[in-house]
Every structure is written in C-alpha cells, then in structure tokens.
Design a protein around this motif. Structure first.
Motif, PDB file in Angstrom:
ATOM      1  N   ARG A 344     -73.805 108.356  14.606  1.00 34.74           N
ATOM      2  CA  ARG A 344     -74.669 109.329  14.224  1.00 34.74           C
ATOM      3  C   ARG A 344     -74.955 110.239  15.303  1.00 34.74           C
ATOM      4  N   ALA A 345     -74.871 109.998  16.381  1.00 36.94           N
ATOM      5  CA  ALA A 345     -75.434 110.640  17.579  1.00 36.94           C
ATOM      6  C   ALA A 345     -74.373 111.379  18.125  1.00 36.94           C
ATOM      7  N   GLY A 346     -73.267 110.973  18.103  1.00 37.66           N
ATOM      8  CA  GLY A 346     -72.040 111.696  18.666  1.00 37.66           C
ATOM      9  C   GLY A 346     -71.695 111.640  20.054  1.00 37.66           C
ATOM     10  N   VAL A 347     -70.501 111.900  20.182  1.00 41.71           N
ATOM     11  CA  VAL A 347     -69.884 111.661  21.808  1.00 41.71           C
ATOM     12  C   VAL A 347     -70.490 112.695  22.639  1.00 41.71           C
ATOM     13  N   GLY A 348     -70.938 112.241  23.908  1.00 38.27           N
ATOM     14  CA  GLY A 348     -71.802 113.025  24.749  1.00 38.27           C
ATOM     15  C   GLY A 348     -73.335 113.008  24.673  1.00 38.27           C
ATOM     16  N   GLU A 349     -73.835 112.253  23.513  1.00 35.06           N
ATOM     17  CA  GLU A 349     -75.302 112.403  23.241  1.00 35.06           C
ATOM     18  C   GLU A 349     -75.898 111.156  23.828  1.00 35.06           C
ATOM     19  N   LYS A 350     -77.069 111.316  24.253  1.00 36.06           N
ATOM     20  CA  LYS A 350     -78.013 110.421  24.938  1.00 36.06           C
ATOM     21  C   LYS A 350     -78.787 109.940  23.824  1.00 36.06           C
ATOM     22  N   LEU A 351     -79.122 108.379  23.858  1.00 36.16           N
ATOM     23  CA  LEU A 351     -80.046 107.872  23.087  1.00 36.16           C
ATOM     24  C   LEU A 351     -80.222 106.491  23.614  1.00 36.16           C
ATOM     25  N   THR A 352     -81.522 105.728  22.842  1.00 37.77           N
ATOM     26  CA  THR A 352     -81.990 104.549  23.460  1.00 37.77           C
ATOM     27  C   THR A 352     -81.483 103.599  22.206  1.00 37.77           C
ATOM     28  N   LEU A 353     -80.803 102.599  22.603  1.00 40.62           N
ATOM     29  CA  LEU A 353     -80.462 101.577  21.731  1.00 40.62           C
ATOM     30  C   LEU A 353     -81.061 100.073  22.166  1.00 40.62           C
ATOM     31  N   THR A 354     -81.144  99.423  21.035  1.00 36.62           N
ATOM     32  CA  THR A 354     -81.645  97.962  21.318  1.00 36.62           C
ATOM     33  C   THR A 354     -80.327  96.983  20.811  1.00 36.62           C
ATOM     34  N   VAL A 355     -79.716  96.812  21.863  1.00 31.99           N
ATOM     35  CA  VAL A 355     -78.051  96.003  21.382  1.00 31.99           C
ATOM     36  C   VAL A 355     -78.314  94.583  21.690  1.00 31.99           C
ATOM     37  N   VAL A 392     -50.876  89.146  18.204  1.00 30.02           N
ATOM     38  CA  VAL A 392     -50.432  90.450  18.753  1.00 30.02           C
ATOM     39  C   VAL A 392     -51.175  91.704  18.234  1.00 30.02           C
ATOM     40  N   GLU A 393     -51.624  91.675  16.947  1.00 26.08           N
ATOM     41  CA  GLU A 393     -52.464  92.853  16.518  1.00 26.08           C
ATOM     42  C   GLU A 393     -53.724  92.299  16.465  1.00 26.08           C
ATOM     43  N   PHE A 394     -54.619  93.342  16.869  1.00 25.29           N
ATOM     44  CA  PHE A 394     -56.126  92.974  16.894  1.00 25.29           C
ATOM     45  C   PHE A 394     -56.797  93.990  16.177  1.00 25.29           C
ATOM     46  N   ASP A 395     -58.159  93.932  15.672  1.00 23.68           N
ATOM     47  CA  ASP A 395     -58.800  94.860  14.986  1.00 23.68           C
ATOM     48  C   ASP A 395     -60.452  94.476  15.158  1.00 23.68           C
ATOM     49  N   GLN A 396     -61.245  95.125  15.893  1.00 17.15           N
ATOM     50  CA  GLN A 396     -62.584  94.768  16.128  1.00 17.15           C
ATOM     51  C   GLN A 396     -63.429  95.967  15.530  1.00 17.15           C
ATOM     52  N   GLY A 397     -62.895  96.556  14.721  1.00 16.46           N
ATOM     53  CA  GLY A 397     -63.606  97.385  13.733  1.00 16.46           C
ATOM     54  C   GLY A 397     -64.040  98.526  14.757  1.00 16.46           C
ATOM     55  N   LYS A 398     -64.722  99.431  13.920  1.00 14.02           N
ATOM     56  CA  LYS A 398     -65.243 100.861  14.517  1.00 14.02           C
ATOM     57  C   LYS A 398     -65.983 100.413  15.664  1.00 14.02           C
ATOM     58  N   THR A 399     -65.613 101.271  16.879  1.00 11.01           N
ATOM     59  CA  THR A 399     -66.082 100.721  18.252  1.00 11.01           C
ATOM     60  C   THR A 399     -66.577 102.105  18.957  1.00 11.01           C
ATOM     61  N   ALA A 400     -67.796 101.892  19.547  1.00 11.23           N
ATOM     62  CA  ALA A 400     -68.438 102.719  20.585  1.00 11.23           C
ATOM     63  C   ALA A 400     -68.682 102.473  21.997  1.00 11.23           C
ATOM     64  N   ILE A 401     -68.074 103.422  22.832  1.00 12.90           N
ATOM     65  CA  ILE A 401     -68.261 103.230  24.227  1.00 12.90           C
ATOM     66  C   ILE A 401     -69.391 103.778  24.763  1.00 12.90           C
ATOM     67  N   CYS A 402     -70.336 103.232  25.376  1.00 15.72           N
ATOM     68  CA  CYS A 402     -71.654 103.771  25.962  1.00 15.72           C
ATOM     69  C   CYS A 402     -71.692 103.387  27.301  1.00 15.72           C
ATOM     70  N   GLU A 403     -72.421 104.305  28.230  1.00 19.31           N
ATOM     71  CA  GLU A 403     -72.617 103.979  29.470  1.00 19.31           C
ATOM     72  C   GLU A 403     -74.169 104.236  29.804  1.00 19.31           C
ATOM     73  N   THR A 404     -74.647 103.206  30.605  1.00 27.18           N
ATOM     74  CA  THR A 404     -75.876 103.587  31.326  1.00 27.18           C
ATOM     75  C   THR A 404     -75.819 104.265  32.614  1.00 27.18           C
ATOM     76  N   GLU A 405     -77.234 104.912  32.989  1.00 24.00           N
ATOM     77  CA  GLU A 405     -77.074 105.450  34.165  1.00 24.00           C
ATOM     78  C   GLU A 405     -76.742 104.823  35.560  1.00 24.00           C
ATOM     79  N   HIS A 406     -76.832 103.378  35.612  1.00 28.69           N
ATOM     80  CA  HIS A 406     -76.573 102.746  36.450  1.00 28.69           C
ATOM     81  C   HIS A 406     -75.363 101.785  36.336  1.00 28.69           C
ATOM     82  N   GLY A 407     -74.300 102.528  35.637  1.00 23.80           N
ATOM     83  CA  GLY A 407     -73.093 102.096  35.671  1.00 23.80           C
ATOM     84  C   GLY A 407     -72.564 101.060  34.946  1.00 23.80           C
ATOM     85  N   LEU A 408     -73.372 100.493  33.839  1.00 26.68           N
ATOM     86  CA  LEU A 408     -72.922  99.562  32.895  1.00 26.68           C
ATOM     87  C   LEU A 408     -72.270 100.123  31.819  1.00 26.68           C
TER      88      LEU A 408
END
Length: 491
Positions: A344-355, A392-408
């Motif tokens: 919903r936020a989109g690539v490049g956007e910043k947000l706070t998540l509870t994960v 051989v074939e894997f499916d983890q469903g829709k995936t989002a790659i996020c990054e914190t400011e400290h490199g996680l």
C-alpha cells in the motif's frame, strides 16, 4: 514387473498451533497418477530416485499417490483420514502390482493416530497382503515405531543432514525392491529403540560428534549378508510415544544377524549419548560473537526452525540485531499484514511497521521498526542444486523487502518459507555477499545453501516451538525415562 509408488510426507510439530490441513498439502504437493512422474521424476527427492532406480532396471514404475506439506502442526483427524482413504482407494482401484515403493516421512502425527506413518503403512499392508514387498525410505528425523517396521519389508533412511542424498536413497530402495521381486534377496529387518533423543543441535551429519556413529554404520555394510542399515536421529518436536532416536539393520534373510548388528549399532549410539546432549548459545552470546568477528556469519534461529514446523515469525534474534545496530544484516519474517502495508505504501516509501510475533506467544513479541520499502516481489524462485528436502520450486507468496536506517534488511513474506536456498534472496535482487550477518530460521538444513557465502555458523538457542533445549518443552506423551531429559536413564 510393475511397482507402485506412494509418498506421504509431513513432519508434524505437536507444539505448533498451526494445524496441517488438506489445503496445506494442496499448497505444496498433492498429486496422483502420472502427474507424480511429471513433477518428481527428475527431482533430487527420493521419489525421483524411485523412478530412476526402476528405469535403470527396465522395470515399470506405476505412480499412485504423492502428498507433501510444509512442516507444521498436527493433522486434524478428518483431513488425515480423507488423504489416507484417497491413497488407499487409489491402491485398491489400481489392482495387483508386484511391489510398492513408499516414502513416509516417519514423524507424521494426526489427532487420532499419533503414529500416523505406522497407521497408513499398516493399512497398506492389510490391503495388499503379507507377500507383496513394501520397501520404503525414511527421513533421518523419523520417530520410528515398531508398527512401521512390522508393516514393511525394508526401510532405508537418509544418511545426510542436511538431506542431500534423498535421490540416492530412493535409488537404493528401488534396487532393493527389484532384487526382492526377482527373489535374489529376502530382506529381513531389525530395529532398536534406545531411550535417547539426540538434540537437534547435534544432528548435522557432517560434524565430528556424529561421524563416528555413521562410520560404525558404514563398517557394518561391508559385512556379508547386510543389505542396508540406517540411523534415525529422531524428531524431538513430536510429543508422541515414538519420539526418539533409533537404528535399523536389513539383512538378506538372516534374522539373527540383523538383530545382533542392530543391537551393536544401538549400543554404539547409546555409548556416545553425552556427545548428543547439545550445547546452547544464547541470543546475547550470539550478538557478542558477531561483534567480535570480522567474518560473514549465518545465525541459525533454532527456536523458529521453519523446516521443523515453527511459525516463521519469531522475533528474538531479529530484535536483538536491530537493537544492537549491527549489520548489514538480513532476516526473513512471515507477516502477511506487514507485506500488505508495504504494498500500500509503495517502493521507496518510509513507514513504521510492527512485524513478527503474531502467530503465537512462543516466538517473541512483535517488534516496531521504521523502514524504507526497497522492493516488492511475487515470492517465487527455483533452486537448481541438490539442497535439503530435494525441493526445486518454491513459493513464499507476495514478498516485501524493507530496510531500517541501521542496516537491517527484512524480507517479509505472505507464506511461511524454509531457508533452503540462496535463491530466496537472489530472486529478490539481494546479493547474499552484501550482508555481514544472515539469519536463517533453521538448525542444520540451511547449511547446504548458506555455506557458499558464510564463513561461520552460530546456532542460537531462541525460544519457540522448535527450541533446541528439549528441557524447555512440555512433553505429555513421550517415553520416560529418556536421555538427556532424564540423565540417569539406563539402557
């Protein structure tokens, strides 16, 4: 000669709150007839070995039924009985065959039948009669039961963990089947069940504490009349009477030799028991080791071992990395809600998540992070090399790659995923070599893939439904006494 092929594979974690349903099998593998040949014949799986071994001998393979689900909780009675009745109906309707190659996991649990593999193998035996050979493979983590042994002519377990020899073991079982039907050999099997549960932390067959045991098993294979032997490490996350380690020896018609050698191998296992109790590194200790090292480290999150049926959203290790601000680091969390927010936020956007930490209360609390959405993916990837599980074939469903400011970097998925392939990262445009610390939610299975990029592995004793310290699990149905839970146990 016509040989039927059957597979029913599930590692059931009775400490998990996530039931394994028919839909769980449909999401992974649920096939009948020639679709099994299409999907598995060329795989690194034991069923692929069945096909290869029979074809090499000019024998017709008759694929009947194959089901596999990602390790998770107990199978509800209705779901299990629907699947097994379907399996047996297919066998019944196919008519007479010369033998059956079977691939049970060996640690499947249903609500009504805690020894689920023993149940369906015994039902198969009742259906086909006492004279038709049934020869099978077992996962090295099988909790073997006398009923499994009594229902089959021979059982052959994987000899590696990570499991890289599944296809080879399938070929071995197929060769034994052909020789049996041709009356060249008469498999005679003996199993022993010492009161021992080998810690999951000590179940890597490449490491020194297990090598002498496998060397003893290999030496037995050189004895005349020995057809096969197996070491079953056991699966400690199934709270059933059968839980524990065991051994199997198969000879050519020599019951006394099978008994003598199986008892010898079980005694060797028992005498080594102190080596199998496990050593446990805390989260705090692991973080300090990371700070002191200049190497690339894979942190193995043992309490959230997805390949052992855990939730895949454990936060203890990720939270500690985030608070310590060490990196660059990467870890994966199952969190469909967070993925949706990232989309919903989109690539490049910043947000706070509870994960994370949303499946249950065993695997840590949700953690709050401020992230930037780096990319979005469909979560599908392939692994061309032999890896744990032969998948051989894997499916983890829709995936989002996020990054914190400290490199996680957080890989957030909508389906639980086992960390068996580096292509899980590569498919999301992530280079594993760009990270100092890589969290893999497993114990031994991830090593096959991650050793290509990591200098060191640290097994971390996190909490969860796959906690490596068995004394922290509340058992109700296991055998007692059992080492190391009762250290004064005798055998």
């Amino acid at each position: 000669m016509r040989i039927g092929i059957l597979a029913f594979l599930h590692e059931s974690n009775t400490f998990s709150c996530q039931p394994t349903t028919v839909d769980s099998f449909r999401q992974n593998l649920l096939r009948a007839g020639e679709a099994i040949r299409r999907d598995l014949a060329d795989s690194h799986h034991e069923v692929g070995g069945f096909f290869a071994g029979l074809e090499a001998e000019g024998v017709e393979a008759v694929p009947l039924f194959a089901a596999r689900a990602l390790p998770s909780g107990t199978i509800p009675s209705g779901d299990f009985e629907a699947l097994i009745n379907h399996l047996l109906d297919i066998v019944r309707n196919k008519g007479s065959l010369d033998g059956y190659l079977v691939a049970p996991h060996g640690a499947t649990v249903s609500e009504r039948f805690p020894d689920a593999d023993g149940y369906w193998l015994s039902e198969l035996r009742s259906l086909v009669g006492p004279d038709v050979p049934i020869i099978g493979t077992l996962d090295a983590h099988a909790n073997v039961s006398p009923l499994m042994v009594d229902s089959c002519d021979a059982l052959v377990a994987y000899r590696s963990n990570p499991h890289l020899d599944q296809r080879e073991r399938g070929i071995e079982a197929a060769n034994l089947m052909v020789k049996t039907v041709r009356k060249e050999v008469t498999p005679t099997m003996s199993a022993q069940f010492p009161p021992l549960a080998i810690s999951i932390e000590r179940q890597c067959t490449e490491e020194p504490h297990l090598r002498p045991l496998y060397e003893a098993a290999d030496a037995q294979l050189k004895i005349g009349g020995v057809l096969s032997n197996s070491i079953l490490l056991g699966f400690p996350y199934a709270d059933v009477e059968e839980m524990g380690s065991s051994v199997i020896v198969v000879t050519d018609g020599n019951e006394m030799l099978a008994d003598v050698l199986s008892k010898q191998l079980a005694t060797t296992m028992w005498e080594m028991r102190e080596n199998f109790a496990g050593e446990f590194t805390s989260v705090a200790q692991a973080i300090e080791l990371c700070k002191e090292s200049s190497e690339r480290i894979c942190l193995l999150d043992m309490g959230d071992n997805v390949g052992g049926g855990s939730s895949a959203d454990g936060t203890e290790l990720m939270d500690a990395i985030h608070k310590a601000e060490i990196g660059p680091a990467i870890g994966c969390l199952y969190d469909p809600q967070a993925v949706s927010l990232c989309e919903r936020a989109g690539v490049g956007e910043k947000l706070t998540l509870t994960v994370g930490g949303k499946t249950d209360k065993l695997h840590g609390s949700p953690i709050e992070v401020e992230v930037t959405v780096r990319s979005l993916h469909d979560g599908k990837f392939s692994e061309p090399q032999p890896r744990h599980g032969g998948i051989v074939e894997f499916d983890q469903g829709k995936t989002a790659i996020c990054e914190t400011e400290h490199g996680l970097t957080l890989m957030l998925t909508t389906l639980r995923m086992v960390p068996f392939s580096l292509h899980q990262l590569i498919s999301c445009d992530l280079d594993p070599n760009n990270f100092r610390f890589l969290v893999a939610k497993g114990v031994n299975a991830p090593i096959a893939a991650y050793r290509d990029v990591c200098d060191q592995f640290i097994r971390v004793n996190t909490s969860g439904s796959t906690c490596a310290d068995m004394s922290r699990l509340v058992y109700q149905h296991r055998r007692t006494p059992m080492f190391p839970l009762e250290r004064e146990t005798n055998y």
